[in-house]
Design a protein around this motif. Sequence first.
Motif, short mmCIF file in Angstrom:
data_model
loop_
_atom_site.label_atom_id
_atom_site.label_comp_id
_atom_site.label_asym_id
_atom_site.label_seq_id
_atom_site.Cartn_x
_atom_site.Cartn_y
_atom_site.Cartn_z
N ALA A 34 0.85 -1.20 0.00
CA ALA A 34 0.00 0.00 0.00
C ALA A 34 0.88 1.25 0.00
O ALA A 34 0.59 2.22 -0.70
CB ALA A 34 -0.94 -0.01 1.20
N ARG A 38 1.10 4.29 -2.75
CA ARG A 38 0.99 5.71 -2.38
C ARG A 38 2.20 6.51 -2.86
O ARG A 38 2.06 7.64 -3.31
CB ARG A 38 0.81 5.86 -0.86
CG ARG A 38 -0.59 5.57 -0.39
CD ARG A 38 -0.81 6.00 1.06
NE ARG A 38 0.12 5.36 1.98
CZ ARG A 38 -0.07 4.17 2.53
NH1 ARG A 38 -1.15 3.48 2.26
NH2 ARG A 38 0.83 3.67 3.36
N THR A 95 -5.45 1.81 -6.23
CA THR A 95 -5.34 3.22 -5.84
C THR A 95 -5.84 4.07 -7.00
O THR A 95 -5.38 3.92 -8.12
CB THR A 95 -3.88 3.59 -5.51
OG1 THR A 95 -3.38 2.70 -4.52
CG2 THR A 95 -3.78 5.03 -5.01
N GLN A 117 -7.89 4.24 -1.71
CA GLN A 117 -7.10 3.02 -1.86
C GLN A 117 -7.89 1.85 -1.27
O GLN A 117 -8.49 1.97 -0.21
CB GLN A 117 -5.78 3.20 -1.11
CG GLN A 117 -4.70 2.23 -1.49
CD GLN A 117 -3.35 2.63 -0.94
OE1 GLN A 117 -3.21 2.85 0.24
NE2 GLN A 117 -2.36 2.73 -1.83
N ALA A 169 -7.13 0.81 2.84
CA ALA A 169 -5.72 0.55 3.07
C ALA A 169 -5.34 0.73 4.54
O ALA A 169 -4.42 0.10 5.04
CB ALA A 169 -4.85 1.45 2.20
#
Length: 181
Positions: A34, A38, A95, A117, A169
């Motif tokens: 995750a 990002r 995402t 996400q 997330a």
Amino acid sequence: MNSDYDLQIAGDLLEVPHLLQSPREHPATVAEFAGLARSIAADRSQWAHLVRFDATSRWYHRLRTGPGYEVWLLSWVPGQGSGLHDHGRSAGVLTVLEGALTERTERGKRSLAAGAQRVFAPGYAHEVVNDALEPAVSLHVYYPGLTEMPMLPQSALDAAGRAPVACAADGSRTEADAVTA
């Protein structure tokens, strides 16, 4: 020493390499995947110049691979959707980079705006659609790398008799998740 519980370390702690974990070159946990998504999302120079929009079919580009994972960039013009599918034995992180997408599951419908996400487990069935009037771009991390994406009949979620597992997330559950939890 003030008590039996005081601990004093002589020297520089950073000089004791066996006490420090070496930084990982590639992600290995859900949180790290995750985080990878990002960090890529935050650095438009890694992906914005690659995006193409195709009115006849969804456009996708494999952005990166690593040991046991791959990262895909997808674009969605208004009205395009994935169809109901799962990701076989792969787990993933979705995402939204630009625009908005709608995710449909047995639990209901969820709007995903830019920055949203979703983390999902192997076998998680969903449909992703651009219901908006503007194009959208999304990033998908699959681990292990995606080897299959079986398309399912719309009735498959109802027939399965089980609720798929997914969460934001940060681990939080949405109102739609709570209905069947």
